[in-house]
Scaffold this motif. Structure first.
Motif, PDB file in Angstrom:
ATOM      1  N   SER A 279       6.874  64.530  44.282  1.00 42.13           N
ATOM      2  CA  SER A 279       6.956  65.938  44.663  1.00 42.13           C
ATOM      3  C   SER A 279       8.024  66.180  45.722  1.00 42.13           C
ATOM      4  O   SER A 279       8.276  65.332  46.590  1.00 42.13           O
ATOM      5  CB  SER A 279       5.601  66.422  45.182  1.00 42.13           C
ATOM      6  N   TYR A 280       8.622  67.348  45.632  1.00 40.42           N
ATOM      7  CA  TYR A 280       9.612  67.811  46.603  1.00 40.42           C
ATOM      8  C   TYR A 280       9.007  67.896  47.997  1.00 40.42           C
ATOM      9  O   TYR A 280       9.717  67.799  49.003  1.00 40.42           O
ATOM     10  CB  TYR A 280      10.109  69.176  46.139  1.00 40.42           C
ATOM     11  N   THR A 281       7.715  68.063  48.063  1.00 37.94           N
ATOM     12  CA  THR A 281       7.036  68.219  49.356  1.00 37.94           C
ATOM     13  C   THR A 281       6.553  66.896  49.938  1.00 37.94           C
ATOM     14  O   THR A 281       6.043  66.873  51.063  1.00 37.94           O
ATOM     15  CB  THR A 281       5.829  69.167  49.219  1.00 37.94           C
ATOM     16  N   ASP A 282       6.725  65.802  49.189  1.00 41.96           N
ATOM     17  CA  ASP A 282       6.252  64.503  49.683  1.00 41.96           C
ATOM     18  C   ASP A 282       7.074  64.045  50.881  1.00 41.96           C
ATOM     19  O   ASP A 282       8.290  64.282  50.954  1.00 41.96           O
ATOM     20  CB  ASP A 282       6.358  63.442  48.586  1.00 41.96           C
ATOM     21  N   ALA A 283       6.415  63.363  51.790  1.00 42.51           N
ATOM     22  CA  ALA A 283       7.126  62.734  52.901  1.00 42.51           C
ATOM     23  C   ALA A 283       7.849  61.497  52.388  1.00 42.51           C
ATOM     24  O   ALA A 283       7.481  60.929  51.357  1.00 42.51           O
ATOM     25  CB  ALA A 283       6.134  62.355  53.999  1.00 42.51           C
ATOM     26  N   TRP A 284       8.893  61.102  53.099  1.00 36.19           N
ATOM     27  CA  TRP A 284       9.587  59.887  52.696  1.00 36.19           C
ATOM     28  C   TRP A 284       8.671  58.686  52.950  1.00 36.19           C
ATOM     29  O   TRP A 284       8.004  58.623  53.980  1.00 36.19           O
ATOM     30  CB  TRP A 284      10.884  59.722  53.487  1.00 36.19           C
ATOM     31  N   PRO A 285       8.603  57.732  52.022  1.00 32.29           N
ATOM     32  CA  PRO A 285       7.706  56.577  52.179  1.00 32.29           C
ATOM     33  C   PRO A 285       7.941  55.849  53.502  1.00 32.29           C
ATOM     34  O   PRO A 285       9.058  55.434  53.809  1.00 32.29           O
ATOM     35  CB  PRO A 285       8.075  55.686  50.977  1.00 32.29           C
ATOM     36  N   GLU A 286       6.898  55.691  54.277  1.00 31.44           N
ATOM     37  CA  GLU A 286       7.026  55.147  55.627  1.00 31.44           C
ATOM     38  C   GLU A 286       7.535  53.707  55.647  1.00 31.44           C
ATOM     39  O   GLU A 286       8.178  53.286  56.605  1.00 31.44           O
ATOM     40  CB  GLU A 286       5.667  55.218  56.345  1.00 31.44           C
ATOM     41  N   GLU A 287       7.239  52.953  54.602  1.00 31.06           N
ATOM     42  CA  GLU A 287       7.616  51.537  54.596  1.00 31.06           C
ATOM     43  C   GLU A 287       9.089  51.312  54.260  1.00 31.06           C
ATOM     44  O   GLU A 287       9.556  50.165  54.239  1.00 31.06           O
ATOM     45  CB  GLU A 287       6.739  50.754  53.606  1.00 31.06           C
ATOM     46  N   HIS A 288       9.821  52.383  54.011  1.00 31.45           N
ATOM     47  CA  HIS A 288      11.233  52.255  53.663  1.00 31.45           C
ATOM     48  C   HIS A 288      12.098  53.112  54.581  1.00 31.45           C
ATOM     49  O   HIS A 288      11.669  54.179  55.041  1.00 31.45           O
ATOM     50  CB  HIS A 288      11.470  52.668  52.209  1.00 31.45           C
ATOM     51  N   ARG A 289      13.318  52.626  54.824  1.00 32.80           N
ATOM     52  CA  ARG A 289      14.253  53.387  55.639  1.00 32.80           C
ATOM     53  C   ARG A 289      14.632  54.678  54.931  1.00 32.80           C
ATOM     54  O   ARG A 289      14.668  54.751  53.688  1.00 32.80           O
ATOM     55  CB  ARG A 289      15.513  52.561  55.905  1.00 32.80           C
TER      56      ARG A 289
END
Length: 411
Positions: A279-289
């Motif tokens: 989704s466009y509203t998802d946060a960027w995955p925390e485990e990745h830069r």
């Protein structure tokens, strides 16, 4: 005649040197001398053994003598009438002394391609959306890049098949270029990824040099998105994310690359992994830069009456502390909402690269595949800028001239 027909190390002069000095007598050509007089003086070797011609003239002699044949090239797609490719390629043919022509062919299906291929002077075609995947079914063989990408943007005719039915070796394949005759098969290649890789490398600052922890983002899931993912893999990016309006298509693209042994065509280190952001509203995955390279592969203009996407990136995906590079593949319009957004983030290290930068980069490789000759790169870049018109058919003279001036400063 031997100067033109000599197969190796043909002596030629450069156009800029024609008519400057008579090297035998050291006499400068008189001011106001006729063109023929300048040629007579400027094309003589120091030993007065043989006349010198330019590479362009040597090529022209080969075509005039029917050793080589004039070929017809096309850009084929559903919306190509605005394309700058004909201007770019035709100018390159002229300066190289080739009597080829390059035209647009707009079609609602691939059926028209059969008519083009039936022409004995068919030289090749650039394939654009939405046919880059569908056209694979018409090919006899694919390059290793096109196989890995799963999309084709370049078709090359094969006129002589070996007895085993395979593809001719590289030398035989090269010798077929610029020769007319019945087309026996089609060879598919992909040059989109080359242009994308060049632009990504050009836009990345040293602080964002690719590392195993680097992340890239691709917007879209069509043929260009496939090429964008491949370009990042070739650069050594290990963490690649895809976002597309239709989630299922993004999943298919990710699965395509995750099935491949990407370690076979990537720099040393772990294989790349391709993931989907739903989704466009998802946060960027925390485990990745956060991403430092983004390629937007969705149309910026309206298609079939559907309004333009007017896509911009979620601000939370642009939080890289070192900025990055964003490539907007579209050039009609040139200044899209995404380009405007990234330019506003320039103070944070973000760089926007538009479609006028990308088009010639992939076009160089295409020209060389079509003709077997090195592309006149600076000329092709300038022709793209000289012929660009906005959606209203107007030129932003100051902007385009400043970009041409920058090109000249780089020479």
């Amino acid at each position: 005649m031997s100067v033109c027909f000599n197969p190796i190390f043909t002596p030629v002069t450069h156009q800029a040197l024609v008519g400057v000095y008579d090297r035998d007598t050291s006499q400068q050509v008189p001011e106001g001398a006729s063109h023929s007089a300048m040629l007579d003086l400027g094309r003589t070797t120091s030993n007065d053994e043989a006349p010198l011609v330019t590479a362009c003239e040597a090529n022209q002699a080969l075509y005039s003598s029917f050793i080589l044949d004039p070929m017809h090239f096309y850009i084929y797609g559903a919306s190509v009438n605005y394309s700058l490719s004909p201007a770019m390629h035709n100018a390159a043919y002229r300066i190289c002394g080739m009597p080829h022509d390059y035209k647009t062919y707009q079609a609602t299906s691939l059926k028209g391609l059969y008519d083009l291929v039936s022409d004995p002077n068919f030289g090749g075609a650039a394939i654009t959306q939405p046919y880059k995947i569908e056209v694979i079914a018409l090919t006899h063989s694919l390059s290793r890049h096109a196989k890995a990408i799963g999309a084709v943007n370049t078709l090359i005719p094969i006129r002589n098949l070996p007895p085993n039915g395979g593809i001719p070796d590289d030398l035989s394949f090269l010798q077929e270029r610029n020769h007319a005759g019945p087309v026996k098969a089609l060879y598919g290649d992909n040059t989109d990824w080359i242009g994308i890789r060049v632009c990504l490398r050009r836009g990345l600052s040293p602080v964002n040099a690719v590392r195993n922890s680097s992340s890239g983002l691709v917007i879209g899931a069509g043929g260009m998105a496939r090429a964008a993912v491949y370009a990042m893999i070739q650069m050594g990016v290990k963490n690649i994310f895809i976002h597309n309006r239709t989630f299922e298509n993004a999943e298919k693209l990710a699965a395509h690359y995750n099935r491949l042994d990407t370690s076979s065509f990537t720099p040393q280190g772990p294989a790349a992994t391709v993931r989907v952001i739903r989704s466009y509203t998802d946060a960027w995955p925390e485990e990745h830069r956060l991403p430092t390279m983004v390629v937007c592969c969705i149309p910026a203009n309206s298609i079939d009456g559907q309004p333009a996407a007017n896509f911009v990136l979620p601000s939370k995906w642009l939080k890289s502390p070192t900025g990055g590079v964003v490539i907007e593949l579209a050039y009609k319009p040139l200044v899209t909402p995404l380009v405007t957004q990234i330019r506003a983030e320039a103070h944070r290290g973000w760089i926007a690269i538009d479609g006028l930068d990308l088009l010639p980069e992939q076009g160089f490789a295409q020209f060389e595949l079509f003709t077997g000759r090195r592309a006149p790169r600076q000329l092709m870049r300038k022709e793209v800028l000289r012929n660009y018109r906005n959606e209203e058919g107007q030129r932003d003279v100051d902007m385009l001239q400043s970009r041409i001036d920058r090109l000249e400063d780089q020479t």
